[in-house]
Every structure is written in C-alpha cells, then in structure tokens.
Design a protein around this motif. Sequence first.
Motif, PDB file in Angstrom:
ATOM      1  N   ALA A  74       0.902  -1.317   0.093  1.00 44.90           N
ATOM      2  CA  ALA A  74      -0.130  -0.093  -0.008  1.00 44.90           C
ATOM      3  C   ALA A  74       0.826   1.052   0.287  1.00 44.90           C
ATOM      4  N   ALA A  75       1.874   1.377   0.740  1.00 44.88           N
ATOM      5  CA  ALA A  75       2.942   2.307   0.615  1.00 44.88           C
ATOM      6  C   ALA A  75       3.677   2.634  -0.649  1.00 44.88           C
ATOM      7  N   CYS A  76       3.630   1.641  -1.516  1.00 39.78           N
ATOM      8  CA  CYS A  76       4.179   2.149  -2.993  1.00 39.78           C
ATOM      9  C   CYS A  76       3.237   2.779  -3.797  1.00 39.78           C
ATOM     10  N   ILE A  87       1.825  -5.313  -9.479  1.00 40.34           N
ATOM     11  CA  ILE A  87       3.042  -5.525 -10.182  1.00 40.34           C
ATOM     12  C   ILE A  87       4.112  -5.743  -9.189  1.00 40.34           C
ATOM     13  N   PHE A  88       4.062  -5.217  -7.718  1.00 39.28           N
ATOM     14  CA  PHE A  88       5.070  -5.575  -6.821  1.00 39.28           C
ATOM     15  C   PHE A  88       5.197  -6.811  -6.360  1.00 39.28           C
ATOM     16  N   GLY A  89       4.099  -7.746  -7.145  1.00 38.75           N
ATOM     17  CA  GLY A  89       4.085  -9.084  -6.315  1.00 38.75           C
ATOM     18  C   GLY A  89       5.363  -9.969  -6.597  1.00 38.75           C
ATOM     19  N   ARG A  90       5.988  -9.376  -7.535  1.00 35.28           N
ATOM     20  CA  ARG A  90       7.295 -10.192  -7.990  1.00 35.28           C
ATOM     21  C   ARG A  90       8.386 -10.136  -7.191  1.00 35.28           C
ATOM     22  N   TYR A  91       8.364  -8.871  -6.252  1.00 34.92           N
ATOM     23  CA  TYR A  91       9.363  -8.986  -5.119  1.00 34.92           C
ATOM     24  C   TYR A  91       9.235  -9.850  -4.100  1.00 34.92           C
ATOM     25  N   LEU A  92       7.988 -10.535  -3.994  1.00 34.68           N
ATOM     26  CA  LEU A  92       7.959 -11.624  -2.780  1.00 34.68           C
ATOM     27  C   LEU A  92       7.940 -12.918  -3.424  1.00 34.68           C
ATOM     28  N   ILE A  93       8.372 -13.186  -4.840  1.00 30.57           N
ATOM     29  CA  ILE A  93       8.574 -14.552  -5.311  1.00 30.57           C
ATOM     30  C   ILE A  93       9.329 -15.204  -4.438  1.00 30.57           C
ATOM     31  N   PRO A  94      10.633 -14.787  -4.073  1.00 26.88           N
ATOM     32  CA  PRO A  94      11.435 -15.803  -3.273  1.00 26.88           C
ATOM     33  C   PRO A  94      11.032 -16.304  -2.018  1.00 26.88           C
ATOM     34  N   LYS A  95       9.904 -15.275  -1.336  1.00 31.18           N
ATOM     35  CA  LYS A  95       9.682 -15.473   0.064  1.00 31.18           C
ATOM     36  C   LYS A  95       8.533 -16.834  -0.285  1.00 31.18           C
ATOM     37  N   LEU A  96       7.702 -16.538  -1.398  1.00 34.03           N
ATOM     38  CA  LEU A  96       6.379 -17.276  -1.483  1.00 34.03           C
ATOM     39  C   LEU A  96       6.925 -18.754  -1.971  1.00 34.03           C
ATOM     40  N   ILE A  97       7.817 -18.858  -2.750  1.00 38.32           N
ATOM     41  CA  ILE A  97       8.071 -20.074  -3.622  1.00 38.32           C
ATOM     42  C   ILE A  97       9.319 -20.822  -3.091  1.00 38.32           C
ATOM     43  N   PRO A  98       9.071 -21.944  -2.540  1.00 35.16           N
ATOM     44  CA  PRO A  98      10.144 -22.475  -1.923  1.00 35.16           C
ATOM     45  C   PRO A  98      11.027 -23.312  -2.896  1.00 35.16           C
ATOM     46  N   GLU A  99      11.527 -22.663  -3.974  1.00 37.14           N
ATOM     47  CA  GLU A  99      12.520 -23.103  -5.052  1.00 37.14           C
ATOM     48  C   GLU A  99      13.745 -22.347  -4.861  1.00 37.14           C
ATOM     49  N   PHE A 174      13.610  -8.810  -0.804  1.00 35.50           N
ATOM     50  CA  PHE A 174      12.369  -8.416  -0.770  1.00 35.50           C
ATOM     51  C   PHE A 174      12.099  -6.935   0.336  1.00 35.50           C
ATOM     52  N   GLU A 175      12.958  -6.868   1.436  1.00 35.92           N
ATOM     53  CA  GLU A 175      12.977  -5.883   2.403  1.00 35.92           C
ATOM     54  C   GLU A 175      13.605  -4.698   1.588  1.00 35.92           C
ATOM     55  N   LYS A 176      14.825  -4.779   0.709  1.00 37.56           N
ATOM     56  CA  LYS A 176      15.562  -3.754   0.137  1.00 37.56           C
ATOM     57  C   LYS A 176      14.533  -3.091  -1.124  1.00 37.56           C
ATOM     58  N   LEU A 177      13.968  -3.804  -1.765  1.00 35.42           N
ATOM     59  CA  LEU A 177      13.271  -3.284  -2.856  1.00 35.42           C
ATOM     60  C   LEU A 177      11.778  -2.725  -2.436  1.00 35.42           C
ATOM     61  N   LEU A 188       9.870   7.187  -9.212  1.00 34.51           N
ATOM     62  CA  LEU A 188      10.354   6.116 -10.228  1.00 34.51           C
ATOM     63  C   LEU A 188       9.236   6.301 -11.448  1.00 34.51           C
ATOM     64  N   GLN A 189       9.864   6.071 -12.400  1.00 29.03           N
ATOM     65  CA  GLN A 189       9.187   5.999 -13.780  1.00 29.03           C
ATOM     66  C   GLN A 189       8.206   4.659 -13.915  1.00 29.03           C
ATOM     67  N   TYR A 190       9.057   3.681 -13.820  1.00 26.36           N
ATOM     68  CA  TYR A 190       8.282   2.237 -13.794  1.00 26.36           C
ATOM     69  C   TYR A 190       8.730   1.643 -12.544  1.00 26.36           C
ATOM     70  N   PRO A 191       7.653   1.576 -11.448  1.00 29.17           N
ATOM     71  CA  PRO A 191       7.908   1.514 -10.298  1.00 29.17           C
ATOM     72  C   PRO A 191       8.877   0.116 -10.183  1.00 29.17           C
ATOM     73  N   ASP A 192       8.223  -0.926 -10.310  1.00 34.67           N
ATOM     74  CA  ASP A 192       8.968  -2.209  -9.853  1.00 34.67           C
ATOM     75  C   ASP A 192      10.093  -2.299 -10.744  1.00 34.67           C
ATOM     76  N   GLN A 193      10.090  -2.143 -11.907  1.00 41.65           N
ATOM     77  CA  GLN A 193      11.356  -2.488 -12.944  1.00 41.65           C
ATOM     78  C   GLN A 193      12.302  -1.545 -12.396  1.00 41.65           C
ATOM     79  N   ASP A 194      11.991  -0.180 -12.135  1.00 47.99           N
ATOM     80  CA  ASP A 194      13.046   0.432 -11.572  1.00 47.99           C
ATOM     81  C   ASP A 194      13.931   0.135 -10.372  1.00 47.99           C
ATOM     82  N   ALA A 195      12.991  -0.271  -9.268  1.00 47.11           N
ATOM     83  CA  ALA A 195      13.532  -0.754  -8.171  1.00 47.11           C
ATOM     84  C   ALA A 195      14.387  -1.935  -8.342  1.00 47.11           C
ATOM     85  N   ILE A 196      13.971  -2.980  -9.273  1.00 46.74           N
ATOM     86  CA  ILE A 196      14.575  -4.185  -9.297  1.00 46.74           C
ATOM     87  C   ILE A 196      16.166  -3.814 -10.079  1.00 46.74           C
TER      88      ILE A 196
END
Length: 318
Positions: A74-76, A87-99, A174-177, A188-196
Amino acid sequence: MNTLNLCLACDDNYAPYMGMAIFSALKNAAPQDKFHFYILDNKISAAGKKKIESLRAAYPFELTYLPLDEKLFAACDVKRAQWTLSIFGRYLIPKLIPEDKVLYLDCDVMVRGSLQDLWETDLTDYYIAGVPDYNVIFRGRLKERFGADFKVEEYVNSGVLLINNQKWRAENLFEKLLDYSVKNASSLQYPDQDAINFICREHKKMLPDYYNVRSYLYKPDLFLHHPRFNEIIQAPKKAIIRHFAPWKKNFFAPHRQEYLDLMRVSPWADHIPQDDNRVWGWTKLIARYLGRHPFCFLLPKFYRRWYYRGSACLFLDD
Ligand SMILES: [Mn+2]
C-alpha cells in the motif's frame, strides 16, 4: 530432467491472458520439459481457475496458487492507471516460492519454443537474469536518475526475469526492494522495474534478446549505431518469448495472428478480439498513425523498417 518453475501473476481480468501464456509455454515446449506453475493470485475467480486447470487434460503440469495480499504494498505509490499494486508481487516471489530458482513471466507474452536453455542459465553470483529494455535505455535518463556509475546497457525489462531465489532470500532483497520503492514512490518511472534494476545493479546477467522480444526490436532504425546491431535485428526471427499485448483490437503487431490462432484452439477462444475489419476501421488506425507521425514517408527510417521487416511493421506503434 529438472522441472521449470514458472511464476505468473494476475487478477481476474487478466486471467485469460495468463492462461494463454501458460498454454503457449506448454504447447511449444520440448517433449521432455516439465513445468510447475506458481500463480500469484490476486482474486482470480473459480471459473477463471477452472479454465486454467482444464489445460491439464492435454498437458501434465503442477499448479500452485499463492494468494497475493496487496496491502503489503500500500505504501508503494502507483502513478499510472494501467498498473495495479500486484506488479510489486514479483518482489515476494522468493519468499512465497520454496524453490532455488524461478522464471517470472508477464501475462502479455507468448512462448514460442522450449524454455530449457533459458532455465539452465547459471545464476551463481547473480540476483537476476533479464533482457535489456532498450526503450528505457535510450530514453530513460538513467545516469541522471540512478547515478553516473549505473550501467545503462544493463537496464532490464521486468516482464521476463530469471530470479535467484536463494540469493534474494540470503540478502533480504524483498525488504530492500520494498524500502526503495516506498522511499522513491514519487520519482520512479517504472515502479517495480526501476527498483529491481537499481537494487540488483551489481548482480544482473544479460540474456539474449530473443527471450523477451518487445515491439521496438522490430524497428531497426533505433539500433543502427548499436554495437550489437546484427544480433539485435536477428532476435525477432528467433523469438522464444514474444512480449506484447496481442489481444488489443485493431492492433498491428508481428506474431499477433499466431497468437490469435493459438487462442482459437485454447480454452479462451471466447476472448478473441473482434477487430473492426471494415476498410473504415483500418483507415482510422492508419489515419491516427499519420496524425502522430505526419512526415513518416519522408524519413529514411520508414523505408529502412520496410527493408528489414516488411510491411507488417510499418505502422507498429507501441
Ligand atoms: Mn508486459
């Protein structure tokens, strides 16, 4: 043969297109490819899920839904209407997916071949692997925004990302992103993409362009002075992942017909766009293009595009 872990994310509106992305990956895979699809699920309806599951009748694959809690983000701030917080969901991928490793794909893609070679890319010492996003590289004022040390040529598109889950978890990405996205929400112009791109800047591996073929790759005039000109203009021919929005009505885009043909034999045949095929419909489209680029016929790049790509790309406008 190890399993390819693919991750896609959507809400109920995009579920048919996500289904198409999955269907294309299954249909165009090599016989030995095995898939586990992890879906970041932003309230996909039961009916939407049922259609995706119906693909199992023809192809064996594993499927896991992971509910996405948008409140986390919500704060992004999201500036443009076409983006949702998912779109920020991809930050969470490593936390959610045990691979150890996951390949993230946008929903607006069509997979046209086996992803096995991409999957086997060695990510030791890298956070991600991706394909350069030339739109932003050419026009994104990256040195101004990210500092003089930022490697402009390594700005990747976040629509196709091979993610080193282990390293993201070990180094709290995740925390850093999230922290970076909140602090820079207004700039940020492209929110998640710029951060990544910024957070991963020292640990990005570049993938060949044919793993994320966006429409600008059909404009050879953009790359005339690029040191990899020859390689870049070959990419569309070898496109393994075509990244576009093929379901738009009256839309000029190479591979669109291929996508619609695939749609016709998919569970989403009812989503085939009804183009306005009257001469008037296409005239309006070309008139709109000419309104935006009134002198295109006078410019050498118009003829250069024709020479390299043929007439299908002349009015390419996305
Ligand atoms: Mn996309």
